[in-house]
Design an enzyme around this catalytic site. Structure first.
Site, PDB file in Angstrom:
ATOM      1  N   ASN A 154       0.792  -1.229   0.000  1.00  0.00           N
ATOM      2  CA  ASN A 154       0.000   0.000   0.000  1.00  0.00           C
ATOM      3  C   ASN A 154       0.825   1.280   0.000  1.00  0.00           C
ATOM      4  O   ASN A 154       0.377   2.306  -0.493  1.00  0.00           O
ATOM      5  CB  ASN A 154      -1.005  -0.002   1.168  1.00  0.00           C
ATOM      6  CG  ASN A 154      -0.351  -0.201   2.516  1.00  0.00           C
ATOM      7  OD1 ASN A 154       0.792  -0.626   2.616  1.00  0.00           O
ATOM      8  ND2 ASN A 154      -1.090   0.098   3.560  1.00  0.00           N
ATOM      9  N   GLU A 250       5.220  -3.746  12.093  1.00  0.00           N
ATOM     10  CA  GLU A 250       3.966  -2.978  12.026  1.00  0.00           C
ATOM     11  C   GLU A 250       2.929  -3.889  11.386  1.00  0.00           C
ATOM     12  O   GLU A 250       3.039  -4.246  10.215  1.00  0.00           O
ATOM     13  CB  GLU A 250       4.157  -1.716  11.188  1.00  0.00           C
ATOM     14  CG  GLU A 250       2.885  -0.926  10.972  1.00  0.00           C
ATOM     15  CD  GLU A 250       3.049   0.170   9.937  1.00  0.00           C
ATOM     16  OE1 GLU A 250       2.020   0.683   9.464  1.00  0.00           O
ATOM     17  OE2 GLU A 250       4.201   0.510   9.598  1.00  0.00           O
ATOM     18  N   CYS A 284      -3.186   0.593   7.401  1.00  0.00           N
ATOM     19  CA  CYS A 284      -3.272   0.004   8.737  1.00  0.00           C
ATOM     20  C   CYS A 284      -3.856   0.994   9.731  1.00  0.00           C
ATOM     21  O   CYS A 284      -4.474   0.595  10.719  1.00  0.00           O
ATOM     22  CB  CYS A 284      -1.906  -0.486   9.202  1.00  0.00           C
ATOM     23  SG  CYS A 284      -0.664   0.798   9.372  1.00  0.00           S
TER      24      CYS A 284
END
Length: 477
Positions: A154, A250, A284
């Protein structure tokens, strides 16, 4: 494998080697291909990084920083071309794609600046009972070695750089594994660093299918640190396999926007919609659920509906849009299943709930209950559930029941309430009167529970990818 003259070098490889076609999520056109490397290829890249580490770690900090400054400038020079590539490869709108390039250039510059400010320290022995002035320690930082950087689709340039730049400036060498969709951007990023003067072998890219080389690269004995951004499922697998290797991760999130009865509802709605639906929620840190006090829920929903109707939906090649086609049919099918599950279990559809291929229109549900999948699962798509609560305590309890703990937002005019709630939320960051989001990039960024391991942010990342060494000086003997 180093990517200086990447395409030329590959033409001399074994002609039988397989390649992977990269298709655009916007029109399914083939926009390029990358090699599906073998374990032998990966091993060669890691060995090259290991060999180069011995010299790169001894390059003076100011020279390593100068490479980063040049890379930042070159990245900006290539901004227009890379913006188009970002749009085609991962489906971003033009504004977001260009912003990713400029933000990344800023990140690289600030990384170089920050590295210069991280100094060692000395500790006197007489500050601890039983010791005297004749004993003191000099504390320095050393690079950890070969860093494996694994980036997601992304933000294929920004989130790759957030791993690569701090590792390089600290004196590490890097093996870079981009997501398959995002590999073309990854190759271009490596070319930028090399054009800036990064020596051959310091930054090495490995492309290919995770199913074939993923386990091999994360368990390779010469990898000294793993820096990963991606799904919790994949991250959990890496953490189980990477025995005794430090991790910075992450992972997923289910970021809640908690709206209290004294909140500025119009302001909250504007932030929530922007946070939930930009880039179709494929972030996220996207707002992924609303926990609103019943007393103001109907009024908030009116504002939310007003804001969601302003969103532009479609192909970013045709116009400036907010909601774009999802990255793949698999991703769209998953989001659609969440929508269908919510409908079947009685959620009230406020807006959206339609699909055209991989383009899912922004969808807002009210009266979502805890037996619905969308209440708990991370959609990575444009669907936003509203869960009504009776008070702030109930909102906090419901937020904390999630397996994730990345970020939360709290909308209230009472700063005391905001701090009280923030202290109880089991997340890495609490945003007060703002959407959940990453940055500024020198702020700490972290997740707890299944949302991550370790702390990112420029200084924190540099510190994570270095180790402390204490040299104790004994003046009397």
């Amino acid at each position: 494998m180093n990517t200086n003259n990447y395409d030329k070098e590959q033409s001399h490889k074994d002609e039988s080697r397989q390649s992977i076609q990269i298709r655009s999520p916007l029109d399914d056109s083939v926009i390029g291909e990358v090699l599906a490397l073998s374990k032998e290829d990966v091993n060669s890249a890691i060995q090259l990084a290991k060999e180069t580490f011995a010299t790169w770690r001894n390059v003076p900090l100011n020279e390593r920083a100068e490479v980063l400054y040049k890379a930042a400038n070159l990245l900006l020079e290539e901004a227009d071309r890379l913006t188009v590539l970002l749009m085609m490869e991962v489906g971003k709108d033009k504004k977001s794609a260009h912003s990713e390039i400029t933000r990344t250039a800023d990140f690289i510059r600030f990384t170089a600046d920050t590295a210069k400010s991280i100094h060692g320290e000395s500790i006197q022995g007489d500050t601890f009972s039983g010791f005297n002035k004749e004993k003191f320690a000099v504390v320095t930082r050393e690079p950890v070695g070969v860093v494996l950087a694994i980036s997601p689709f992304n933000y294929p340039i920004n989130l790759a750089t957030s791993k690569i730049a701090p590792a390089l400036v600290a004196g590490n060498t890097v093996v870079f594994k981009p997501a398959t969709t995002g590999s073309l951007c990854g190759i271009e990023l490596v070319k930028v660093f090399e054009a800036a003067g990064l020596p051959k072998g310091v930054l090495n890219i490995v492309t290919g299918r995770g199913s074939e080389i993923g386990d091999y690269v994360v368990t390779h004995p010469d990898i000294n640190f793993i820096n990963f951004t991606g799904s919790t499922e994949v991250g959990s697998g890496i953490s189980e396999k990477a025995h005794m290797v430090p991790l910075l991760m992450e992972l997923g999130g289910k970021d809640a926007a908690i709206v209290l009865k004294d909140a500025d509802l119009a302001f909250a709605a504007k932030n929530i919609i922007a946070g939930a639906f930009s880039y179709s929620g494929q972030r996220c840190t996207a707002v992924k659920r609303i926990l609103v006090v019943n007393e103001v829920a109907d009024r908030l929903i009116a504002y939310l509906k007003e804001e969601i109707q302003k969103l532009e939906v479609g192909n970013p090649l045709e116009k400036q849009v907010d909601v774009v086609p999802l990255i793949s049919t698999k991703a769209a099918d998953y989001v659609w299943d969440l929508i269908e599950d919510a409908k079947a279990k009685g959620a009230k559809l406020i807006y959206g709930g339609t699909r055209e291929g991989n383009l899912i229109f922004p969808t807002l549900f009210d009266y979502v209950t805890t037996d619905m999948r969308v209440a708990w699962e991370e959609p990575f798509g444009p669907v936003l559930p509203i869960l009504r609560v009776n008070n702030a305590d109930e909102a906090v309890d419901l937020a904390n029941q999630s397996e994730y703990g990345l970020q939360s937002s709290v909308f209230t005019e009472n700063l005391s309430d905001a701090f009280h709630i923030a202290s109880r939320l089991e997340v890495g960051t609490v945003q007060v009167n703002n959407k959940t989001e990453r940055g500024p990039d020198h702020f700490p960024f972290l997740g707890v529970k299944k949302s991550g391991i370790g702390t990112q942010g420029i200084r924190y990342s540099i510190e994570a990818m270095t180790r402390v060494k204490a040299t104790v000086i004994n003046l009397s003997h």
